[in-house]
Design a protein around this motif. Sequence first.
Motif, PDB file in Angstrom:
ATOM      1  N   LEU A   1      49.955  -1.740  71.589  1.00 15.37           N
ATOM      2  CA  LEU A   1      50.843  -2.254  70.542  1.00 15.37           C
ATOM      3  C   LEU A   1      52.176  -1.513  70.557  1.00 15.37           C
ATOM      4  N   GLN A   2      52.148  -0.196  70.681  1.00 15.97           N
ATOM      5  CA  GLN A   2      53.393   0.572  70.717  1.00 15.97           C
ATOM      6  C   GLN A   2      54.231   0.230  71.948  1.00 15.97           C
ATOM      7  N   ARG A   3      53.567   0.015  73.083  1.00 14.04           N
ATOM      8  CA  ARG A   3      54.295  -0.397  74.290  1.00 14.04           C
ATOM      9  C   ARG A   3      54.951  -1.761  74.079  1.00 14.04           C
ATOM     10  N   TYR A   4      54.223  -2.674  73.437  1.00 17.00           N
ATOM     11  CA  TYR A   4      54.772  -3.998  73.138  1.00 17.00           C
ATOM     12  C   TYR A   4      56.001  -3.871  72.233  1.00 17.00           C
ATOM     13  N   ILE A   5      55.886  -3.066  71.181  1.00 17.12           N
ATOM     14  CA  ILE A   5      56.990  -2.893  70.243  1.00 17.12           C
ATOM     15  C   ILE A   5      58.223  -2.344  70.962  1.00 17.12           C
ATOM     16  N   LEU A   6      58.041  -1.317  71.779  1.00 18.99           N
ATOM     17  CA  LEU A   6      59.177  -0.736  72.508  1.00 18.99           C
ATOM     18  C   LEU A   6      59.793  -1.728  73.479  1.00 18.99           C
ATOM     19  N   THR A   7      58.953  -2.446  74.209  1.00 16.66           N
ATOM     20  CA  THR A   7      59.458  -3.417  75.178  1.00 16.66           C
ATOM     21  C   THR A   7      60.263  -4.506  74.482  1.00 16.66           C
ATOM     22  N   GLU A   8      59.730  -5.037  73.394  1.00 17.97           N
ATOM     23  CA  GLU A   8      60.435  -6.098  72.662  1.00 17.97           C
ATOM     24  C   GLU A   8      61.684  -5.557  71.970  1.00 17.97           C
ATOM     25  N   ALA A   9      61.609  -4.354  71.420  1.00 17.63           N
ATOM     26  CA  ALA A   9      62.767  -3.762  70.751  1.00 17.63           C
ATOM     27  C   ALA A   9      63.910  -3.515  71.738  1.00 17.63           C
ATOM     28  N   GLY A  10      63.567  -3.315  73.013  1.00 18.87           N
ATOM     29  CA  GLY A  10      64.590  -3.134  74.034  1.00 18.87           C
ATOM     30  C   GLY A  10      65.341  -4.409  74.364  1.00 18.87           C
ATOM     31  N   LYS A  11      64.799  -5.556  73.968  1.00 19.22           N
ATOM     32  CA  LYS A  11      65.416  -6.850  74.271  1.00 19.22           C
ATOM     33  C   LYS A  11      66.355  -7.342  73.173  1.00 19.22           C
ATOM     34  N   TYR A  12      66.183  -6.846  71.953  1.00 19.71           N
ATOM     35  CA  TYR A  12      66.902  -7.379  70.803  1.00 19.71           C
ATOM     36  C   TYR A  12      67.550  -6.251  70.010  1.00 19.71           C
TER      37      TYR A  12
ATOM     38  N   VAL B   1      62.109   4.822  68.132  1.00 19.22           N
ATOM     39  CA  VAL B   1      62.679   3.732  67.331  1.00 19.22           C
ATOM     40  C   VAL B   1      63.150   4.303  65.996  1.00 19.22           C
ATOM     41  N   THR B   2      63.979   3.532  65.338  1.00 20.63           N
ATOM     42  CA  THR B   2      64.354   3.804  63.951  1.00 20.63           C
ATOM     43  C   THR B   2      63.675   2.743  63.104  1.00 20.63           C
ATOM     44  N   CYS B   3      62.895   3.168  62.124  1.00 15.85           N
ATOM     45  CA  CYS B   3      62.187   2.229  61.250  1.00 15.85           C
ATOM     46  C   CYS B   3      63.133   1.758  60.147  1.00 15.85           C
ATOM     47  N   LEU B   4      63.093   0.465  59.872  1.00 16.02           N
ATOM     48  CA  LEU B   4      63.983  -0.150  58.894  1.00 16.02           C
ATOM     49  C   LEU B   4      63.189  -0.895  57.836  1.00 16.02           C
ATOM     50  N   THR B   5      63.693  -0.896  56.613  1.00 16.24           N
ATOM     51  CA  THR B   5      63.118  -1.716  55.550  1.00 16.24           C
ATOM     52  C   THR B   5      64.255  -2.285  54.719  1.00 16.24           C
ATOM     53  N   GLY B   6      64.016  -3.457  54.149  1.00 11.32           N
ATOM     54  CA  GLY B   6      65.019  -4.094  53.319  1.00 11.32           C
ATOM     55  C   GLY B   6      65.152  -3.393  51.980  1.00 11.32           C
ATOM     56  N   THR B   7      66.361  -3.378  51.434  1.00 11.27           N
ATOM     57  CA  THR B   7      66.577  -2.752  50.137  1.00 11.27           C
ATOM     58  C   THR B   7      66.516  -3.777  49.005  1.00 11.27           C
ATOM     59  N   ARG B   8      66.952  -5.008  49.268  1.00 12.29           N
ATOM     60  CA  ARG B   8      66.948  -6.023  48.212  1.00 12.29           C
ATOM     61  C   ARG B   8      65.893  -7.094  48.423  1.00 12.29           C
ATOM     62  N   SER B   9      65.302  -7.125  49.582  1.00 19.70           N
ATOM     63  CA  SER B   9      64.199  -8.048  49.843  1.00 19.70           C
ATOM     64  C   SER B   9      63.175  -7.309  50.688  1.00 19.70           C
TER      65      SER B   9
ATOM     66  N   TRP C   1      61.223  -6.671  53.712  1.00 17.02           N
ATOM     67  CA  TRP C   1      61.067  -6.890  55.144  1.00 17.02           C
ATOM     68  C   TRP C   1      61.051  -5.525  55.828  1.00 17.02           C
ATOM     69  N   SER C   2      60.521  -5.500  57.031  1.00 21.89           N
ATOM     70  CA  SER C   2      60.488  -4.275  57.824  1.00 21.89           C
ATOM     71  C   SER C   2      60.752  -4.610  59.275  1.00 21.89           C
ATOM     72  N   GLY C   3      61.259  -3.634  59.994  1.00 21.24           N
ATOM     73  CA  GLY C   3      61.541  -3.831  61.409  1.00 21.24           C
ATOM     74  C   GLY C   3      61.876  -2.508  62.058  1.00 21.24           C
ATOM     75  N   VAL C   4      62.261  -2.571  63.325  1.00 19.04           N
ATOM     76  CA  VAL C   4      62.640  -1.376  64.069  1.00 19.04           C
ATOM     77  C   VAL C   4      63.849  -1.674  64.946  1.00 19.04           C
ATOM     78  N   GLU C   5      64.592  -0.615  65.253  1.00 21.11           N
ATOM     79  CA  GLU C   5      65.656  -0.666  66.251  1.00 21.11           C
ATOM     80  C   GLU C   5      65.350   0.421  67.263  1.00 21.11           C
ATOM     81  N   ILE C   6      65.510   0.105  68.526  1.00 20.56           N
ATOM     82  CA  ILE C   6      65.222   1.083  69.570  1.00 20.56           C
ATOM     83  C   ILE C   6      66.314   2.150  69.600  1.00 20.56           C
ATOM     84  N   THR C   7      65.952   3.377  69.900  1.00 21.81           N
ATOM     85  CA  THR C   7      66.906   4.479  70.006  1.00 21.81           C
ATOM     86  C   THR C   7      67.234   4.715  71.480  1.00 21.81           C
TER      87      THR C   7
END
Length: 138
Positions: A8-19, A106-114, A116-122
């Motif tokens: 799962l972590q490999r998948y997350i990193l691979t996909e985060a590298g694309k977007y 990665v940097t973990c992200l969460t919405g402040t007004r709605s 949602w969660s996500g990540v950005e690759i470092t």
Amino acid sequence: MGRGLSPLQRYILTEAGKYPRLYYADILEGYFKWKPVRPIRRYKAGEVLPSAMGFPSLTIGPEDDGGIKDLGSQNFSRQAIGEAVYSKTMATLSRSCLRLGERGLVTCLTGTRSHWSGVEITDAGREWLSVNSSATLR
């Protein structure tokens, strides 16, 4: 950092590298094969959002291409998936992202007004991808 990354972590990193940003909804749909209750709508680069409440119209740039519209909306049905599976999967996903964040990949992200969660690759995450060619070739 003695342990390797889970599939799962490999998948997350691979996909985060694309977007520019990878949302939990993307992971739930792509890795876990969950079906959204309605199609997930996405922004397209060059799309013009009309003006609203006195703000000027906005053109979507390349950095926001593929971003999810209506981030705070519920994309998956707890009832259809099953409460136990839903809760377990969300906990697994959250832990995996947090551990990647602790490793600086990665940097973990969460919405402040709605909600949602996500990540950005470092840069360290991009370096990991470049070194681990099997992850980049999948």
